[in-house]
Design an enzyme around this catalytic site. Structure first.
Site, PDB file in Angstrom:
ATOM      1  N   ARG A 159       0.949  -1.225   0.058  1.00 10.36           N
ATOM      2  CA  ARG A 159       0.161  -0.410  -0.113  1.00 10.36           C
ATOM      3  C   ARG A 159       0.776   1.640  -0.084  1.00 10.36           C
ATOM      4  O   ARG A 159       0.776   2.605   0.700  1.00 10.36           O
ATOM      5  CB  ARG A 159      -0.669   0.041   1.080  1.00 10.36           C
ATOM      6  CG  ARG A 159      -1.913  -0.620   1.365  1.00 10.36           C
ATOM      7  CD  ARG A 159      -3.258  -1.343   0.210  1.00 10.36           C
ATOM      8  NE  ARG A 159      -3.616  -2.598   0.057  1.00 10.36           N
ATOM      9  CZ  ARG A 159      -3.194  -3.531  -0.800  1.00 10.36           C
ATOM     10  NH1 ARG A 159      -1.925  -3.105  -1.361  1.00 10.36           N
ATOM     11  NH2 ARG A 159      -3.883  -4.194  -0.280  1.00 10.36           N
ATOM     12  N   SER A 229     -11.454  -0.830   3.130  1.00  7.21           N
ATOM     13  CA  SER A 229     -10.292  -1.244   3.772  1.00  7.21           C
ATOM     14  C   SER A 229     -10.005  -0.267   5.078  1.00  7.21           C
ATOM     15  O   SER A 229      -9.013   0.732   4.186  1.00  7.21           O
ATOM     16  CB  SER A 229      -9.299  -2.585   4.062  1.00  7.21           C
ATOM     17  OG  SER A 229     -10.120  -3.447   2.897  1.00  7.21           O
ATOM     18  N   GLU A 325      -5.415   2.533   5.998  1.00 13.02           N
ATOM     19  CA  GLU A 325      -5.502   2.559   4.806  1.00 13.02           C
ATOM     20  C   GLU A 325      -5.309   3.763   4.283  1.00 13.02           C
ATOM     21  O   GLU A 325      -5.182   4.345   3.030  1.00 13.02           O
ATOM     22  CB  GLU A 325      -5.841   1.846   3.870  1.00 13.02           C
ATOM     23  CG  GLU A 325      -5.007   1.144   2.525  1.00 13.02           C
ATOM     24  CD  GLU A 325      -6.105  -0.066   2.828  1.00 13.02           C
ATOM     25  OE1 GLU A 325      -6.474   0.329   1.217  1.00 13.02           O
ATOM     26  OE2 GLU A 325      -5.548  -0.973   3.076  1.00 13.02           O
TER      27      GLU A 325
END
Length: 342
Positions: A159, A229, A325
């Site tokens: 990420r 998420s 995230e």
């Protein structure tokens, strides 16, 4: 400050921006950025706003990147695609499958635009963007100079990429180059995909299975605002993982290259009995604990408070500290999400 950002973020949080501009080509994007900068305003470039949380009104110009177009080059070993940053990611996945060019099926139904995909190095069910990325085309905002970064130069991580660091504010992504190998190999390492037979499975079957898993577990942003998420899956040292597994032997864990171990944030949150927990208008989703939702006209403070509570509970129980995230946007730009919820 009277331009609502509610339609431009999938969380459906209602803050305003001074100006909102849709850019359909590179020149429009540059013009908008240069005009706002000359006026001394901060500038934020968004795709579909599917990975941001606005904490307050934005004191500047938000540019919506809508640069479209898909070009395909057919080479002996692979199909090379040049895709405009404003194309919808899931529509691209469907299009490539319809055209007989598999390779993106594990990444089906990830919300957002193609231009956002390298920023996060998006990933799901065992595949990350870096597996298929050939290059990323950017424009240097101050000069209009075009820059092409190879996949290696993008410095992809979990990420993470150069677009969250050196390239964050000075460059805009205008296109992404993808390389889809003609020798297709299914990736069946996660979830229901492990039940499929690698010798007979088709790309369409993988796509269908991924779509089924996502739609049954994840809330539709049109019904309950969310940014997918909310937390990253934590990557911990082998020692930390060993200690945790001694105490919680059923904890899902995924050994990584280099000896570290990835844990499942959703499982950790679930073990703290937090599914369905609500603070103000924000709630932990009942099916997938990794997702925080806008249950009832949530304010950004509700989401921040809930995220803080989740982080504390998981930290106290497992001594593992979750990091968002989702990107947090303050009045003049991105702020540290970890600091905000600590």
């Amino acid at each position: 400050m009277n331009h609502s950002l509610k339609p431009w973020n999938t969380f459906g949080i209602d803050h305003n921006a001074q100006h909102i501009v849709c850019a359909e080509d590179e020149q429009q994007l540059l013009n908008a950025w240069q005009y706002a900068t000359a006026e001394g305003q901060p500038v934020l470039i968004l795709g579909e706003g599917s990975n941001v949380l606005f904490l307050e009104d934005y004191r500047g110009t938000v540019i919506i990147n809508r640069i479209k177009g898909i070009e395909i080059h057919d080479e002996p070993d692979a199909w090379y695609l040049h895709v405009g940053a404003g194309e919808n990611w899931h529509r691209l996945v469907k299009y490539t499958l319809q055209e007989g060019m598999p390779g993106l099926e594990n990444l089906a139904l990830i919300p957002g635009c193609v231009g956002s995909s390298p920023i996060q190095n998006i990933g799901a069910y065992g595949v990350e963007l870096q597996r298929v990325c050939a290059y990323v085309d950017c424009v240097e905002l101050a000069t209009g100079k075009q820059v092409r970064l190879t996949a290696k130069e993008c410095r992809f991580g979990y990420r993470d990429s150069i677009f969250k660091h050196e390239y964050q504010d000075r460059f805009a992504i205008v296109a992404v180059g993808l390389r889809l190998l003609k020798e297709w190999q299914p990736v069946l390492t996660y979830g229901d995909l492990t039940r499929l037979d690698p010798t007979t499975v088709t790309p369409q079957q993988v796509f269908n299975a991924v779509c089924h898993m996502r739609t049954t577990k994840l809330p539709d942003p049109k019904v309950n605002g969310n940014a997918g998420s909310f937390f990253k899956n934590p990557v911990v040292s082998a020692e930390t993982a060993k200690a945790l597994l001694a105490q919680f032997p059923t904890a899902p864990n995924y050994p990584q290259a280099g000896g570290s171990v990835k844990l499942a944030a959703g499982w950790l949150i679930d073990q703290c009995q937090l599914k369905g927990m609500q603070m103000g208008g924000a709630a932990v989703h009942r099916q997938q604990a990794l997702v925080l939702i806008n249950e009832d006209n949530a304010k950004s403070e509700d989401v921040v408070q809930l995220a803080h509570h989740v982080r504390q509970k998981v930290g106290e129980k497992f001594n593992v500290w979750l990091e968002p995230e989702v990107r947090f946007i303050g009045a003049s730009g991105e702020v540290s999400a970890v600091e905000t919820i600590s």
